[in-house]
Design an enzyme around this catalytic site. Structure first.
Site, short mmCIF file in Angstrom:
data_model
loop_
_atom_site.label_atom_id
_atom_site.label_comp_id
_atom_site.label_asym_id
_atom_site.label_seq_id
_atom_site.Cartn_x
_atom_site.Cartn_y
_atom_site.Cartn_z
N GLY A 102 0.80 -1.23 0.00
CA GLY A 102 0.00 0.00 0.00
C GLY A 102 0.83 1.27 0.00
N LEU A 103 2.16 1.13 -0.18
CA LEU A 103 3.02 2.33 -0.17
C LEU A 103 3.43 2.74 -1.58
CD1 LEU A 103 5.30 1.62 2.95
CD2 LEU A 103 3.41 3.24 2.77
N SER A 105 4.82 0.90 -4.13
CA SER A 105 6.10 0.41 -4.66
C SER A 105 6.04 0.20 -6.18
CB SER A 105 6.53 -0.88 -3.95
OG SER A 105 5.57 -1.87 -4.16
N ASP A 149 -2.27 7.13 -6.91
CA ASP A 149 -0.91 6.67 -6.54
C ASP A 149 0.13 7.21 -7.51
OD1 ASP A 149 -2.32 5.27 -4.69
OD2 ASP A 149 -1.53 3.29 -5.20
C1 MEV Z 1 -4.39 2.46 -3.25
O1 MEV Z 1 -3.24 3.15 -2.82
C2 MEV Z 1 -5.58 3.37 -3.24
C3 MEV Z 1 -6.88 2.72 -3.70
O2 MEV Z 1 -7.90 3.71 -3.51
C4 MEV Z 1 -6.85 2.26 -5.13
C5 MEV Z 1 -6.80 3.42 -6.11
O3 MEV Z 1 -7.13 4.55 -5.79
O4 MEV Z 1 -6.43 3.14 -7.27
C6 MEV Z 1 -7.26 1.54 -2.81
#
Ligand code: MEV
Length: 310
Positions: A102-103, A105, A149
């Protein structure tokens, strides 16, 4: 040798709902980076990309476009954009951003490779051209990404992001100290986003209201950042975590770390990114920083990083 890099990121507020058109606030984590180095190789060797952290080596072929790995896709998109033939280059990629956590990468590695390849080819790309290439790769490998992201990672500035809207950088007053704790559990953002989509389709009205409520928190969060109000921002983060629990994207480990941070005096805490593993973030004051960090490690965090937004 030419070198380029890109940072990791955290989502402060609004993940998942941002896929459905709600705003999100994301900030770069400049101390965690993906780095790519390009070396000229023997004529005829072609383009090779070695990513030791991913355990992959890609020999790029112009003709094989099916089932290519993400790094080949990145390189081919750059060559297509620049209308250039395959160069003789070796690119080595290294990342200190934990993978599948979730960072960001994946997006950071893509951004670093695009930067180094375009520089080595003496055709530096504008940030928005780079952003579009990284987004295309995200779309191939991450299903239905909102684009938040790649945007925060490419521009390396805090963003207030709404899918499809012009880019807005975040005005911040004062400084906010965050701890990022890694559960040590890897999680595929793609799968979690797909699960949320399945859930949403079971009851679009109900889940649509949760997305709307998250969007409202983000708008209030923007004001809290502009007003240097860490107490309000912390409360909004914790509320956001409850909504993410309702979307079923938290986990026992993430909830445990959020609870440990709050018990130790954090102003707010939530999972950050796709969820079901990966990372959580806690907003702390100078006074609570050490206690919260220790509490997170005691509660089982594999690693704890800190980052400041100012
Ligand atoms: C992932 O960092 C963020 C999410 O909202 C997916 C996205 O926005 O593409 C979960």
């Amino acid at each position: 040798m030419i070198q380029a890099s890109a940072p990791g990121k955290i989502i402060l507020l609004g993940e998942h709902a941002v896929v459905y058109g709600q705003p999100a606030i994301a900030i770069p984590v400049s101390t965690l980076r993906a780095t790519a180095q390009a070396f000229v190789s023997t004529p005829g060797d072609g383009l090779n990309i070695e990513a030791s952290d991913l355990g992959t080596t890609s020999h790029i072929r112009l003709e094989s476009r099916e089932n290519e790995d993400p790094l080949s896709a990145v390189a081919l998109l750059v060559l297509e954009k620049l209308k250039l033939p395959l160069p003789d280059l070796n690119i080595q990629v290294h990342s200190d951003i934990p993978l599948a956590s979730g960072l960001g990468s994946g997006a950071a590695i893509s951004a670093a490779v695009v930067r180094v390849l375009s520089s080595a080819l003496e055709h530096k790309l504008e940030d928005e051209e780079l952003n579009q290439i990284v987004y295309q790769v995200e779309k191939i490998y991450h299903g239905m990404p909102s684009g938040v992201d790649n945007t925060v990672i490419v521009y390396e500035r805090p963003v207030y992001f709404i899918r499809g809207n012009p880019l807005e950088f975040l005005p911040v007053q004062g400084s906010f100290q965050f701890l990022i704790a890694n559960t040590g559990i890897s999680s595929s953002t793609r799968l979690v986003v797909e699960d949320v989509n399945r859930l949403y389709k079971t009851d679009p009205d109900y889940y649509g209201r949760i997305f709307d409520s998250i969007g409202e928190l983000v708008t209030k969060g923007l004001l809290a950042l502009q007003n240097d109000d860490a107490v309000v921002l912390g409360t909004l983060m914790s509320k956001n975590h409850h909504y993410l629990q309702q979307l079923t994207v938290s986990s026992h480990e993430l909830d445990g770390l959020v609870e440990a941070a709050l018990d130790a005096g954090a102003l707010g805490a939530k999972l950050s990114g796709g969820g079901r593993g990966g990372n959580m973030i806690a907003l702390v004051s100078q006074d609570s920083l050490v206690a919260v960090k220790e509490a997170l490690l005691r509660a089982g965090a594999a690693r704890v990083f800190d980052t400041i937004l100012s």
